[in-house]
Write a protein that holds these residues in place. Sequence first.
Motif, PDB file in Angstrom:
ATOM      1  N   GLU A 103     -11.632  23.343 -28.806  1.00 38.74           N
ATOM      2  CA  GLU A 103     -11.278  22.585 -27.609  1.00 38.74           C
ATOM      3  C   GLU A 103     -11.258  21.114 -28.035  1.00 38.74           C
ATOM      4  O   GLU A 103     -12.286  20.558 -28.415  1.00 38.74           O
ATOM      5  N   PHE A 104     -10.079  20.531 -28.017  1.00 40.35           N
ATOM      6  CA  PHE A 104      -9.899  19.143 -28.436  1.00 40.35           C
ATOM      7  C   PHE A 104      -9.652  18.246 -27.237  1.00 40.35           C
ATOM      8  O   PHE A 104      -8.945  18.635 -26.305  1.00 40.35           O
ATOM      9  N   THR A 105     -10.220  17.070 -27.294  1.00 40.70           N
ATOM     10  CA  THR A 105      -9.910  16.023 -26.320  1.00 40.70           C
ATOM     11  C   THR A 105      -9.345  14.843 -27.104  1.00 40.70           C
ATOM     12  O   THR A 105      -9.971  14.354 -28.045  1.00 40.70           O
ATOM     13  N   ILE A 106      -8.129  14.438 -26.724  1.00 48.41           N
ATOM     14  CA  ILE A 106      -7.479  13.289 -27.349  1.00 48.41           C
ATOM     15  C   ILE A 106      -7.068  12.327 -26.243  1.00 48.41           C
ATOM     16  O   ILE A 106      -6.284  12.689 -25.358  1.00 48.41           O
ATOM     17  N   ASP A 107      -7.651  11.141 -26.267  1.00 56.65           N
ATOM     18  CA  ASP A 107      -7.337  10.098 -25.288  1.00 56.65           C
ATOM     19  C   ASP A 107      -7.445  10.618 -23.854  1.00 56.65           C
ATOM     20  O   ASP A 107      -6.576  10.378 -23.018  1.00 56.65           O
ATOM     21  N   GLY A 108      -8.506  11.381 -23.581  1.00 64.58           N
ATOM     22  CA  GLY A 108      -8.778  11.857 -22.228  1.00 64.58           C
ATOM     23  C   GLY A 108      -8.108  13.162 -21.838  1.00 64.58           C
ATOM     24  O   GLY A 108      -8.363  13.687 -20.761  1.00 64.58           O
ATOM     25  N   ASP A 117      -1.750  25.794 -34.823  1.00 63.30           N
ATOM     26  CA  ASP A 117      -1.458  24.636 -33.964  1.00 63.30           C
ATOM     27  C   ASP A 117      -1.708  23.338 -34.719  1.00 63.30           C
ATOM     28  O   ASP A 117      -2.420  23.297 -35.719  1.00 63.30           O
ATOM     29  N   CYS A 118      -1.107  22.269 -34.204  1.00 59.87           N
ATOM     30  CA  CYS A 118      -1.212  20.953 -34.834  1.00 59.87           C
ATOM     31  C   CYS A 118      -1.517  19.912 -33.767  1.00 59.87           C
ATOM     32  O   CYS A 118      -1.067  20.030 -32.623  1.00 59.87           O
ATOM     33  N   LEU A 119      -2.271  18.905 -34.144  1.00 61.13           N
ATOM     34  CA  LEU A 119      -2.612  17.793 -33.246  1.00 61.13           C
ATOM     35  C   LEU A 119      -2.288  16.487 -33.950  1.00 61.13           C
ATOM     36  O   LEU A 119      -2.511  16.363 -35.154  1.00 61.13           O
ATOM     37  N   PHE A 120      -1.787  15.516 -33.195  1.00 62.32           N
ATOM     38  CA  PHE A 120      -1.516  14.201 -33.758  1.00 62.32           C
ATOM     39  C   PHE A 120      -2.323  13.173 -32.984  1.00 62.32           C
ATOM     40  O   PHE A 120      -2.269  13.123 -31.760  1.00 62.32           O
ATOM     41  N   LYS A 121      -3.087  12.364 -33.723  1.00 59.22           N
ATOM     42  CA  LYS A 121      -3.925  11.340 -33.097  1.00 59.22           C
ATOM     43  C   LYS A 121      -3.426   9.965 -33.531  1.00 59.22           C
ATOM     44  O   LYS A 121      -3.453   9.647 -34.725  1.00 59.22           O
ATOM     45  N   THR A 122      -2.956   9.195 -32.578  1.00 56.51           N
ATOM     46  CA  THR A 122      -2.482   7.848 -32.900  1.00 56.51           C
ATOM     47  C   THR A 122      -3.678   6.935 -33.146  1.00 56.51           C
ATOM     48  O   THR A 122      -4.798   7.223 -32.689  1.00 56.51           O
ATOM     49  N   PRO A 123      -3.466   5.853 -33.871  1.00 59.11           N
ATOM     50  CA  PRO A 123      -4.573   4.959 -34.195  1.00 59.11           C
ATOM     51  C   PRO A 123      -5.333   4.478 -32.957  1.00 59.11           C
ATOM     52  O   PRO A 123      -4.748   4.204 -31.905  1.00 59.11           O
ATOM     53  N   ASP A 124      -6.656   4.427 -33.116  1.00 60.28           N
ATOM     54  CA  ASP A 124      -7.589   3.894 -32.120  1.00 60.28           C
ATOM     55  C   ASP A 124      -7.668   4.677 -30.816  1.00 60.28           C
ATOM     56  O   ASP A 124      -8.252   4.186 -29.848  1.00 60.28           O
ATOM     57  N   HIS A 127     -10.949  10.662 -29.832  1.00 62.21           N
ATOM     58  CA  HIS A 127     -10.732  12.102 -29.948  1.00 62.21           C
ATOM     59  C   HIS A 127     -12.003  12.781 -30.463  1.00 62.21           C
ATOM     60  O   HIS A 127     -12.832  12.156 -31.112  1.00 62.21           O
ATOM     61  N   GLY A 128     -12.132  14.052 -30.145  1.00 65.41           N
ATOM     62  CA  GLY A 128     -13.267  14.846 -30.581  1.00 65.41           C
ATOM     63  C   GLY A 128     -12.993  16.300 -30.256  1.00 65.41           C
ATOM     64  O   GLY A 128     -11.989  16.630 -29.609  1.00 65.41           O
ATOM     65  N   CYS A 129     -13.888  17.200 -30.681  1.00 72.92           N
ATOM     66  CA  CYS A 129     -13.663  18.622 -30.433  1.00 72.92           C
ATOM     67  C   CYS A 129     -14.962  19.396 -30.358  1.00 72.92           C
ATOM     68  O   CYS A 129     -16.018  18.925 -30.776  1.00 72.92           O
TER      69      CYS A 129
END
Length: 151
Positions: A103-108, A117-124, A127-129
Motif C-alpha cells: 500500500e503506497f501513499t504518494i503525495d497524499g 506495477d510501477c510507481l513514479f515519485k517526482t522530486p520532493d 511518499h511511503g508504503c
Amino acid sequence: MNYCKLISVACCFCLMTFTGVQAQNKSENNSKCKQNMERTGSEPFVFGKDAPWEDLGGGVKRQILGYDGQLMMVKVAFEKGAVGAPHHHYQSQCTYVAKGKFEFTIDGVTKVVSEGDCLFKTPDKPHGCVCLEAGTLIDTFSPMRPDFLKK
C-alpha cells in the motif's frame, strides 16, 4: 560579386572554426564528466549473489545494484507488515514491484500495488508504503542517492 564570395568564405571559415572549438570543448567536458562518473560509479557487472544487503531494521533491507552520479538502482526487500516510512528527497524515483503487495501513499494519494506495477515519485513529493505481502521493490533514482553509500 567577388566581395560577396569573400564574405561568404570568411563566414564559412569562422563557422567551421567556431564549430570545431565548440566540439572540442564539448568533448573535453564529456571526458571530465565521464571521469567523475567512473570515480563515483559501481562496477559494470553487479551480481546479486555477491552484492551485500544492508539491514535497515523493521523488516526492510536494501541492496545497491549499480550506480553512477546520474542514476542508481536499488533492490529493497520487505517482510509482511514492514513500513517504508514517509519521506521525500530531491531525486526522481521510479519503483517496480518485483514481488509482493504494497500500500503506497504518494503525495497524499494511497493505492495498493502488486507484482508488475510501477510507481513514479517526482522530486520532493512525500511518499511511503506498508508491505501487505512480503515482497521486493526495484528502485531507480536520478540522480543517484549519495546518502545510500557507506561513508
